[in-house]
Design a protein around this motif. Structure first.
Motif, PDB file in Angstrom:
ATOM      1  N   SER A   1       0.749  -1.188  -0.085  1.00 15.75           N
ATOM      2  CA  SER A   1       0.024   0.124  -0.147  1.00 15.75           C
ATOM      3  C   SER A   1       0.890   1.165   0.041  1.00 15.75           C
ATOM      4  O   SER A   1       0.678   2.333  -0.523  1.00 15.75           O
ATOM      5  N   TRP A   2       1.947   1.284   0.929  1.00 12.65           N
ATOM      6  CA  TRP A   2       2.898   2.324   0.882  1.00 12.65           C
ATOM      7  C   TRP A   2       3.518   2.603  -0.612  1.00 12.65           C
ATOM      8  O   TRP A   2       3.658   3.934  -0.987  1.00 12.65           O
ATOM      9  N   LEU A   3       3.833   1.554  -1.110  1.00  8.97           N
ATOM     10  CA  LEU A   3       4.508   1.781  -2.631  1.00  8.97           C
ATOM     11  C   LEU A   3       3.401   2.154  -3.377  1.00  8.97           C
ATOM     12  O   LEU A   3       3.622   3.135  -4.440  1.00  8.97           O
ATOM     13  N   LEU A   4       2.108   1.604  -3.361  1.00 10.55           N
ATOM     14  CA  LEU A   4       0.963   2.047  -4.433  1.00 10.55           C
ATOM     15  C   LEU A   4       1.000   3.415  -4.280  1.00 10.55           C
ATOM     16  O   LEU A   4       0.568   4.392  -5.081  1.00 10.55           O
ATOM     17  N   TRP A   5       0.639   4.130  -2.918  1.00 13.37           N
ATOM     18  CA  TRP A   5       0.490   5.347  -2.575  1.00 13.37           C
ATOM     19  C   TRP A   5       1.678   6.174  -3.156  1.00 13.37           C
ATOM     20  O   TRP A   5       1.082   7.092  -3.761  1.00 13.37           O
ATOM     21  N   ASN A   6       2.665   5.944  -3.262  1.00 17.47           N
ATOM     22  CA  ASN A   6       3.824   6.829  -3.297  1.00 17.47           C
ATOM     23  C   ASN A   6       3.842   6.826  -5.132  1.00 17.47           C
ATOM     24  O   ASN A   6       4.382   7.516  -5.823  1.00 17.47           O
ATOM     25  N   LEU A   7       3.848   5.691  -5.792  1.00 22.95           N
ATOM     26  CA  LEU A   7       4.036   5.441  -7.287  1.00 22.95           C
ATOM     27  C   LEU A   7       2.809   6.099  -7.952  1.00 22.95           C
ATOM     28  O   LEU A   7       3.024   6.615  -9.108  1.00 22.95           O
ATOM     29  N   SER A   8       1.511   6.140  -7.216  1.00 23.71           N
ATOM     30  CA  SER A   8       0.530   6.949  -7.721  1.00 23.71           C
ATOM     31  C   SER A   8       0.498   8.398  -7.538  1.00 23.71           C
ATOM     32  O   SER A   8      -0.379   9.263  -8.003  1.00 23.71           O
ATOM     33  N   GLY A   9       1.579   8.804  -6.704  1.00 27.26           N
ATOM     34  CA  GLY A   9       1.515  10.281  -6.514  1.00 27.26           C
ATOM     35  C   GLY A   9       0.604  10.581  -5.454  1.00 27.26           C
ATOM     36  O   GLY A   9       0.011  11.603  -5.373  1.00 27.26           O
ATOM     37  N   GLY A  10       0.351   9.700  -4.553  1.00 30.08           N
ATOM     38  CA  GLY A  10      -0.876   9.754  -3.287  1.00 30.08           C
ATOM     39  C   GLY A  10      -2.296   9.866  -3.849  1.00 30.08           C
ATOM     40  O   GLY A  10      -3.144  10.348  -3.070  1.00 30.08           O
ATOM     41  N   GLN A  11      -2.404   9.097  -4.942  1.00 28.20           N
ATOM     42  CA  GLN A  11      -3.756   9.180  -5.588  1.00 28.20           C
ATOM     43  C   GLN A  11      -4.571   7.730  -5.165  1.00 28.20           C
ATOM     44  O   GLN A  11      -5.647   7.723  -5.216  1.00 28.20           O
ATOM     45  N   LEU A  12      -3.656   6.838  -4.900  1.00 27.66           N
ATOM     46  CA  LEU A  12      -4.514   5.116  -4.496  1.00 27.66           C
ATOM     47  C   LEU A  12      -4.005   4.857  -3.175  1.00 27.66           C
ATOM     48  O   LEU A  12      -2.807   4.870  -3.037  1.00 27.66           O
ATOM     49  N   HIS A  13      -4.921   4.564  -2.355  1.00 33.77           N
ATOM     50  CA  HIS A  13      -4.868   3.868  -1.298  1.00 33.77           C
ATOM     51  C   HIS A  13      -5.348   2.569  -1.348  1.00 33.77           C
ATOM     52  O   HIS A  13      -6.889   2.603  -0.932  1.00 33.77           O
ATOM     53  N   ALA A  14      -4.784   1.505  -1.595  1.00 32.25           N
ATOM     54  CA  ALA A  14      -5.391   0.194  -1.904  1.00 32.25           C
ATOM     55  C   ALA A  14      -4.401  -0.888  -1.453  1.00 32.25           C
ATOM     56  O   ALA A  14      -3.368  -0.619  -1.426  1.00 32.25           O
ATOM     57  N   THR A  15      -4.830  -2.219  -1.480  1.00 33.36           N
ATOM     58  CA  THR A  15      -3.957  -3.449  -1.174  1.00 33.36           C
ATOM     59  C   THR A  15      -4.859  -4.414  -1.916  1.00 33.36           C
ATOM     60  O   THR A  15      -5.806  -4.356  -2.653  1.00 33.36           O
ATOM     61  N   ASP A  16      -4.164  -5.742  -1.744  1.00 34.45           N
ATOM     62  CA  ASP A  16      -4.919  -6.596  -2.436  1.00 34.45           C
ATOM     63  C   ASP A  16      -5.212  -7.792  -1.354  1.00 34.45           C
ATOM     64  O   ASP A  16      -4.749  -7.544  -0.114  1.00 34.45           O
ATOM     65  N   ALA A  17      -6.052  -8.614  -2.040  1.00 32.14           N
ATOM     66  CA  ALA A  17      -6.862  -9.625  -0.953  1.00 32.14           C
ATOM     67  C   ALA A  17      -5.797 -10.402  -0.113  1.00 32.14           C
ATOM     68  O   ALA A  17      -6.062 -10.779   1.183  1.00 32.14           O
ATOM     69  N   THR A  18      -4.425 -10.884  -0.541  1.00 31.61           N
ATOM     70  CA  THR A  18      -3.465 -11.688   0.288  1.00 31.61           C
ATOM     71  C   THR A  18      -2.925 -10.859   1.384  1.00 31.61           C
ATOM     72  O   THR A  18      -2.716 -11.447   2.442  1.00 31.61           O
TER      73      THR A  18
END
Length: 497
Positions: free
Chosen positions: A169-186
Motif C-alpha cells: 500500500s505504501w508503494l502504491l500510494w507513492n507510485l501513484s503520487g498519493g492518488q491510490l490507497h489500496a491493497t490486495d486480498a492476500t
C-alpha cells in the motif's frame, strides 16, 4: 536484421525484509535485468524490529530505474508492473504530507506480545474469521500500538487524516503520487482485520483492536487495475496490474495452482504454503488459513506455516557473530564435516513461529564440545531451516495431506547441500525451479494476467521448469534420529515448557 525485442516485458518490484529489488522479465519468465539495494533493519529494543519507510521508497525507485537501464528498455516498453512485498509489516502515514508517523514495524517485531498473551482466549474467534491467530506477527496489534503510543495518532486517525498500509500500500500510494490507497486480498488477509470468507474488513475485529475503518485501504484482486505510476518517476507512466504478498506471489511463481501442490520459500524467514483450492480449511495444527490468491473475484485458499528465521540465521552468522564473511561460504563449511556432532542451533531470535507460536522463546545453541568449531555451528544453522520445514510438513499432513514433493525457492536454495539435506530430512523429493526468484516472478505473472499478457493460469503453469530434483539419500531412521534431537532442542528454548 534488427535484434528482436522481448515481447511484453514485465517489471516486478520485490520489496523484502532485508532488500528492495526490481526485476525485468520477458513473457516467458526469463530474467532480463535486475537491481537491488540492501535494507538495514533497526532494533531499538530487544524483540523490536523497524524499517525506514522513506528509505524503502527511495531504494525502490532507484532499483526500478537501474533495472530498466540495464534491460535496455524504457518505461513505455513495459507491459505492466507487479508488486510483491514483505507481509504484515505495518506503516501509518499522514494523508496530506505523505510522511510516516513512525518507522515501519516489521513482521518479526514482538512488542505486542503482552497484549496477545492477555487476549489468548480470542484465538479461536479470530481464527474463524481470519484464519490467523492472535500474535504480534500480524498487523492488527501493530496498528493499535502505533495509535496508542504515537502522540496524537489516535485522534488524527479518527479525523480521517491517517492511512494504514502494508508495504504494498505504501508503494502504491507513492507510485501513484498519493492518488491510490489500496491493497490486495492476500496482504489484507495477513492483518487479522479481514474476514477471508466474506472477503471484507470485519467491523467486530476493528472494534476489538480499536482501529478506525477510515485508516484502511481498499481491497482489490491480485491481478487488477491499480492505476499507473506517475510519469515523472520513470519517464512515462507504467501500468500497475498485479499485487500480492511475497509468499502468495511465490505460489503463483511456482505455479502451485492445483489443490495439494505445495511450495516453500527460503528468504529471511521460511514460509510453506499448501494450495487447498476454493475451500477454507480451518487448521487443527496451529497453521494459518490464508488467501493464496484472488482472481476475478474468486478466492483460492491455502494453509501456511511461517518460520520467522531461516536466511536471517545466516545473516546473523555473518553480521552479529562474524563466523562467516558471506552467505556463499556456508555450503563449503557444511560439506567440510561429516555431521554437527550433535550441535543444534535453534534460531528463535524473535520467538518461534508455526506450529509453536511462542513469542517469548529465544535462540540457543546446544551440544557444544571442545571439538565444536565454526563449521559445526554454521552447518547447524543450515540444518535448523530443514528441521523447521519438517515441523511444518508434519502439521500440513495432520491438517490436509501428505505432499509427495516440495517446490522450493528463495536465496537459500541455491545452496545444493542445504537443498539435499532438506530432501533427506523431509524424506520426499525437493524440486528447485530454473528461476528461484519466484516471488518477483509471481508478481510479474500477476501483472501480466492483469494486463492481458497471459489469458489464464494454465498458460503460466506451462512456463514452470525444474532446474534440479533432489531425492532423499538418507535412511529414514537416521532422518528421524536427527529430527528427534531437534525436537529436544526446541523443547529447551520454549517459554511454556
Amino acid at each position: 536484421m534488427s535484434q528482436a525485442q522481448p515481447a511484453a516485458a514485465l517489471l516486478a518490484i520485490d520489496q523484502g525484509t532485508t532488500s528492495s529489488r526490481a526485476i525485468v522479465f520477458d513473457r516467458g519468465g526469463a530474467k532480463l535485468a535486475s537491481a537491488s539495494r540492501e535494507l538495514p533493519q533497526s532494533f531499538p529494543q530487544p524483540g523490536w524490529v523497524e524499517h525506514d519507510a522513506l528509505r524503502i521508497w527511495t531504494d525502490t525507485v532507484e532499483c526500478v530505474r537501474e533495472a530498466l537501464q540495464k534491460s535496455g528498455l524504457k518505461a513505455d516498453g513495459i507491459a505492466a508492473l507487479g508488486i510483491t512485498n514483505q507481509r504484515e509489516t505495518t506503516l501509518i502515514w499522514d494523508r496530506k504530507s505523505g510522511k510516516p508517523i513512525h518507522p515501519a514495524i516489521v513482521w518479526q517485531d514482538r512488542r505486542t506480545a503482552d497484549f496477545c498473551r492477555r487476549n489468548g482466549d480470542r484465538d479461536e474467534w479470530i481464527a474463524k474469521k481470519t484464519g490467523l491467530l492472535i500474535d504480534p506477527y500480524f498487523s492488527a496489534t501493530k496498528i493499535a500500538w502505533l495509535l496508542d503510543k504515537v502522540s496524537g495518532a489516535r485522534e488524527a486517525a479518527q479525523r480521517g487524516e491517517l492511512a494504514f498500509g502494508t508495504i504494498d500500500s505504501w508503494l502504491l500510494w507513492n507510485l501513484s503520487g498519493g492518488q491510490l490507497h489500496a491493497t490486495d486480498a492476500t496482504n489484507a488477509s495477513r492483518t487479522a482485520l479481514f474476514d477471508i470468507r466474506r472477503q471484507q474488513w470485519d467491523d467486530e475485529l476493528l472494534e476489538f483492536f480499536r482501529i478506525p475503518a477510515s485508516l484502511l485501504p481498499e481491497v482489490r484482486d491480485c491481478a487488477d487495475d491499480y492505476g499507473s505510476t506517475v510519469a515523472e518517476l520513470f519517464g512515462a507512466p507504467i501500468k500497475i496490474r498485479g499485487v500480492a504478498g511475497d509468499q502468495q506471489a511465490a505460489v503463483v511463481g511456482q505455479a502451485c495452482f492445483e489443490p495439494g501442490m505445495i511450495k516453500s520459500t527460503y528468504g529471511t524467514g521460511c514460509f510453506m504454503v499448501l494450495n487447498t483450492g476454493r475451500k477454507f480449511t480451518h487448521s487443527k495444527k496451529r497453521l494459518l488459513s490464508t488467501v493464496a490468491y484472488r482472481l476475478k473475484g474468486e478466492t483460492t485458499y491455502a494453509l501456511e506455516g511461517a518460520i520467522f528465521v531461516a536466511g536471517a540465521a545466516v545473516q546473523w552468522l555473518r553480521d552479529a557473530v562474524q563466523l562467516i564473511g558471506s552467505a556463499g561460504e556456508t555450503e563449503a563449511l557444511a560439506r567440510s564435516i561429516k555431521d554437527t556432532q550433535g550441535v543444534y542451533l535453534v534460531p528463535a531470535f524473535t520467538g518461534l513461529g508455526a506450529p509453536y507460536w511462542d513469542p517469548e522463546a529465544r535462540g540457543a545453541i546446544f551440544g557444544l564440545t571442545r571439538d565444536s568449531g565454526i563449521a559445526h555451528i554454521v552447518r547447524a544453522a543450515l540444518e535448523s531451516t530443514c528441521y523447521q520445514t519438517r515441523d511444518l510438513m508434519l502439521a500440513m499432513a495432520g491438517d490436509a495431506c501428505n505432499p509427495t514433493e516440495l517446490r522450493v525457492d528463495g536465496g537459500m536454495v541455491v545452496n545444493d547441500w542445504l537443498t539435499q539435506f532438506l530432501a533427506d530430512i523431509l524424506q520426499i523429493d525437493v524440486l528447485r525451479p530454473q528461476v528461484v526468484e519466484t516471488t518477483a516472478l509471481g508478481a510479474a505473472y500477476l501483472a501480466g494476467l492483469g494486463a492481458g499478457v497471459y489469458e489464464s493460469l494454465d498458460e503460466i503453469a506451462a512456463l514452470w521448469k525444474a532446474d534440479a530434483r533432489f531425492a532423499p539419500a538418507l535412511e529414514s531412521a537416521n532422518a528421524d534420529r536427527l529430527y528427534d534431537g531437534w525436537l529436544d532442542a526446541v523443547k529447551r528454548v520454549r517459554s511454556d515448557t
